[in-house]
Write an enzyme that holds these catalytic residues in place. Structure first.
Site, PDB file in Angstrom:
ATOM      1  N   ARG A 181     -12.697  -3.986  -7.094  1.00 40.55           N
ATOM      2  CA  ARG A 181     -12.367  -4.793  -5.925  1.00 40.55           C
ATOM      3  C   ARG A 181     -13.627  -5.102  -5.115  1.00 40.55           C
ATOM      4  O   ARG A 181     -14.433  -4.215  -4.848  1.00 40.55           O
ATOM      5  CB  ARG A 181     -11.377  -3.977  -5.088  1.00 40.55           C
ATOM      6  CG  ARG A 181     -10.833  -4.660  -3.892  1.00 40.55           C
ATOM      7  CD  ARG A 181      -9.743  -3.811  -3.282  1.00 40.55           C
ATOM      8  NE  ARG A 181     -10.283  -2.654  -2.576  1.00 40.55           N
ATOM      9  CZ  ARG A 181      -9.645  -2.013  -1.587  1.00 40.55           C
ATOM     10  NH1 ARG A 181      -8.433  -2.395  -1.229  1.00 40.55           N
ATOM     11  NH2 ARG A 181     -10.190  -0.987  -0.989  1.00 40.55           N
ATOM     12  N   PHE A 222       0.850  -1.188   0.000  1.00 40.67           N
ATOM     13  CA  PHE A 222       0.000   0.000   0.000  1.00 40.67           C
ATOM     14  C   PHE A 222       0.892   1.247   0.000  1.00 40.67           C
ATOM     15  O   PHE A 222       1.883   1.297   0.722  1.00 40.67           O
ATOM     16  CB  PHE A 222      -0.868  -0.025   1.259  1.00 40.67           C
ATOM     17  CG  PHE A 222      -1.958   0.999   1.285  1.00 40.67           C
ATOM     18  CD1 PHE A 222      -3.104   0.833   0.536  1.00 40.67           C
ATOM     19  CD2 PHE A 222      -1.831   2.141   2.066  1.00 40.67           C
ATOM     20  CE1 PHE A 222      -4.121   1.774   0.569  1.00 40.67           C
ATOM     21  CE2 PHE A 222      -2.842   3.088   2.106  1.00 40.67           C
ATOM     22  CZ  PHE A 222      -3.988   2.913   1.354  1.00 40.67           C
ATOM     23  N   TYR A 267     -10.478  -0.696  11.140  1.00 38.80           N
ATOM     24  CA  TYR A 267     -11.714  -0.201  10.499  1.00 38.80           C
ATOM     25  C   TYR A 267     -12.089  -0.984   9.252  1.00 38.80           C
ATOM     26  O   TYR A 267     -13.154  -0.759   8.693  1.00 38.80           O
ATOM     27  CB  TYR A 267     -11.607   1.300  10.173  1.00 38.80           C
ATOM     28  CG  TYR A 267     -10.368   1.705   9.388  1.00 38.80           C
ATOM     29  CD1 TYR A 267     -10.276   1.494   8.025  1.00 38.80           C
ATOM     30  CD2 TYR A 267      -9.294   2.300  10.030  1.00 38.80           C
ATOM     31  CE1 TYR A 267      -9.144   1.847   7.313  1.00 38.80           C
ATOM     32  CE2 TYR A 267      -8.155   2.664   9.336  1.00 38.80           C
ATOM     33  CZ  TYR A 267      -8.083   2.445   7.977  1.00 38.80           C
ATOM     34  OH  TYR A 267      -6.951   2.790   7.289  1.00 38.80           O
ATOM     35  N   LYS A 268     -11.220  -1.906   8.811  1.00 34.95           N
ATOM     36  CA  LYS A 268     -11.543  -2.713   7.634  1.00 34.95           C
ATOM     37  C   LYS A 268     -12.322  -3.956   8.095  1.00 34.95           C
ATOM     38  O   LYS A 268     -13.455  -3.840   8.532  1.00 34.95           O
ATOM     39  CB  LYS A 268     -10.260  -3.039   6.872  1.00 34.95           C
ATOM     40  CG  LYS A 268      -9.648  -1.775   6.229  1.00 34.95           C
ATOM     41  CD  LYS A 268      -8.293  -1.978   5.612  1.00 34.95           C
ATOM     42  CE  LYS A 268      -7.788  -0.655   5.025  1.00 34.95           C
ATOM     43  NZ  LYS A 268      -6.340  -0.634   4.788  1.00 34.95           N
ATOM     44  N   ASP A 271       2.420  -6.113   7.420  1.00 36.20           N
ATOM     45  CA  ASP A 271       1.214  -5.306   7.524  1.00 36.20           C
ATOM     46  C   ASP A 271       0.019  -6.239   7.296  1.00 36.20           C
ATOM     47  O   ASP A 271      -0.089  -6.889   6.239  1.00 36.20           O
ATOM     48  CB  ASP A 271       1.245  -4.183   6.481  1.00 36.20           C
ATOM     49  CG  ASP A 271       0.126  -3.175   6.708  1.00 36.20           C
ATOM     50  OD1 ASP A 271      -0.964  -3.592   7.156  1.00 36.20           O
ATOM     51  OD2 ASP A 271       0.338  -1.992   6.423  1.00 36.20           O
TER      52      ASP A 271
HETATM   53  C1  LIG Z   1      -5.713   0.719   4.657  1.00 31.89           C
HETATM   54  C2  LIG Z   1      -4.227   0.637   4.710  1.00 31.89           C
HETATM   55  C3  LIG Z   1      -3.451   1.652   5.285  1.00 31.89           C
HETATM   56  C4  LIG Z   1      -4.100   2.900   5.806  1.00 31.89           C
HETATM   57  O1  LIG Z   1      -3.341   3.523   6.789  1.00 31.89           O
HETATM   58  P1  LIG Z   1      -4.002   4.589   7.771  1.00 31.89           P
HETATM   59  O2  LIG Z   1      -2.849   5.267   8.400  1.00 31.89           O
HETATM   60  O3  LIG Z   1      -4.874   3.846   8.732  1.00 31.89           O
HETATM   61  O4  LIG Z   1      -4.825   5.534   6.938  1.00 31.89           O
HETATM   62  C5  LIG Z   1      -2.075   1.472   5.368  1.00 31.89           C
HETATM   63  N1  LIG Z   1      -1.494   0.352   4.884  1.00 31.89           N
HETATM   64  C6  LIG Z   1      -2.213  -0.647   4.305  1.00 31.89           C
HETATM   65  C7  LIG Z   1      -1.526  -1.865   3.806  1.00 31.89           C
HETATM   66  C8  LIG Z   1      -3.591  -0.512   4.185  1.00 31.89           C
HETATM   67  O5  LIG Z   1      -4.300  -1.464   3.585  1.00 31.89           O
END
Ligand SMILES: *Cc1c(COP(=O)(O)O)cnc(C)c1O
Length: 399
Positions: free
Chosen positions: A358, A116, A212-213, A187
């Site tokens: 997705r 990400f 939150y996911k 992660d």
């Molecule tokens: C959703 C996501 C994030 C989002 O990070 P936030 O700091 O919570 O906005 C970061 N890394 C990955 C791999 C994600 O899927």
């Protein structure tokens, strides 16, 4: 698992098919009441006393560790090795900075193109602020194993690719990292609550993720970090905030890291959002993760097969034999407009640039009926070219 009973524990708008729980999970039925009680009975009546004595006996100050332990069960982490707070980007920074500091003679952070962007951006920013000649090396997902060499300080990967859903073998890549003398930062943003995870069996050095996911703790809910218990005493926090101090209320002039995982705290925890996380975890406490994974694969396969049959214009983002998380993705050059047209029909998925459609298949509140109906809507959008409409082309801020 009684999936129908599970589904009744969520609020979902009538008639909506929600295939985006991988981005923002829905509202658990108990959340509003739990948050209301914390607002009215704890914040309202206890005021500052709530930090020591919440209404149920546990003060707000202890929630980060208490909820961390409950998340620990979902990722195979022992009690006392997970802390909750901040955002995932912050937790990535904490894990990466700690890992780099444990490999002072090495300069390479290895990651992949499926990671990400925020994780990669945080690495770039950290490299710039350290200014010690580190390099972020980003390779294709299937080239990671061979790219782990003696220069690598840290292998930093997101286990499940947010676009394609491709899943890395955490145990195998961690073992390879260790064999080369590197550390592994995982992660779990698209893993925690999506499938079984065992950070202990995999030997992961650091693991981070968000709530939150798949975990359904609500928009802006805090992230978590796990540190391998035998490493935590060697972690020197880069984000050395007062709540990670050994004695925050001694107000000493100099920083001393707190005991164990407590040192991964930074500042004041978001209490209302932690209350929402707690309500979400009440549901997770009852979920058998092996059964969840089996059901997720069943629904995913059903969806992928039906789309292949009904929507020949969509290209699967992954070959069917590649292990994946709890999402199914396709490619199409008009992906954004197709997803918008689908949303107009009451089926919510999402789009990830440049061309990925997705869909999250989340067994807690989805069943065969929704999966089959979603495919029919998708087929109709494509057959009738409903996407070819100016109102579906204008990109909004959040896709
Ligand atoms: C959703 C996501 C994030 C989002 O990070 P936030 O700091 O919570 O906005 C970061 N890394 C990955 C791999 C994600 O899927």
């Amino acid at each position: 698992m009684d999936w129908d009973a599970m589904r009744s524990r969520f609020h979902l708008p009538e008639g909506l098919i929600y295939l985006d729980g991988n981005s923002l999970g829905p509202l658990p039925a108990g959340t509003s009441e739990r948050v209301r009680r914390v607002i009215e009975e704890e914040w309202g009546d206890l005021l500052i006393r709530g930090w020591n004595d919440g209404a149920d006996g546990a003060g707000w100050m202890d929630w980060s560790a208490r909820l961390g332990d409950r998340i620990g069960r979902l990722i195979g982490a022992p009690a006392g090795s997970v802390s909750v707070g901040d955002t995932l980007s912050i937790k990535v920074h904490q894990a990466l900075s700690a890992a780099l500091q444990m490999r002072p003679d090495r300069r390479v952070i290895l990651s992949d193109e499926g990671n990400f962007p925020s994780d990669l951006y945080m690495a770039e920013g950290l490299i710039a602020s350290l200014d010690r000649g580190h390099e972020l090396r980003v390779v294709p997902p299937d080239a990671v194993a061979d790219a782990i060499d003696d220069d690598v300080a840290v292998v930093m990967l997101t286990q499940v690719d947010y676009r394609t859903g491709r899943m890395h073998d955490m145990a195998d890549l961690t073992a390879r990292a260790h064999a080369a003398g590197a550390l592994a930062v995982w992660d779990l943003a698209h893993s925690a609550g999506a499938h079984e995870v065992d950070v202990t069996a995999a030997g992961a050095d650091f693991a981070v993720g968000c709530t939150y996911k798949y975990l359904n703790a609500g928009p802006g809910a805090p992230a978590f970090i796990h540190v391998r218990p035998d490493l935590i005493d060697a972690v020197r926090p880069a984000l050395s905030g007062w709540l990670g101090h050994a004695a925050p209320f001694a107000f000493e002039q100099d920083y001393r890291p707190g005991e164990g995982i407590a040192r991964m705290r930074v500042g004041t925890p978001p209490v209302l959002q932690l209350a929402a996380l707690e309500a979400a975890l009440d549901i997770w406490d009852e979920v058998d993760m092996a059964a969840l994974r089996a059901r997720s694969l069943e629904l995913s396969e059903r969806f992928a097969k039906a789309v292949a049959a009904r929507c020949p214009d969509l290209t699967p983002a992954l070959p069917s034999d590649v292990p994946r998380g709890s999402q199914v993705s396709f490619r199409h050059p008009k992906g954004y407009a197709i997803v918008q047209a689908l949303i107009a029909r009451g089926v919510i998925g999402d789009f990830r640039a440049p061309d990925i459609l997705r869909f999250g298949l989340t067994p807690l509140y989805l069943g065969e009926a929704e999966v089959d109906a979603a495919v029919e809507h998708l087929a109709a959008v494509l057959e009738r070219r409903e996407w070819d409409d100016p109102r579906f082309r204008a990109r909004r801020g959040v896709t």
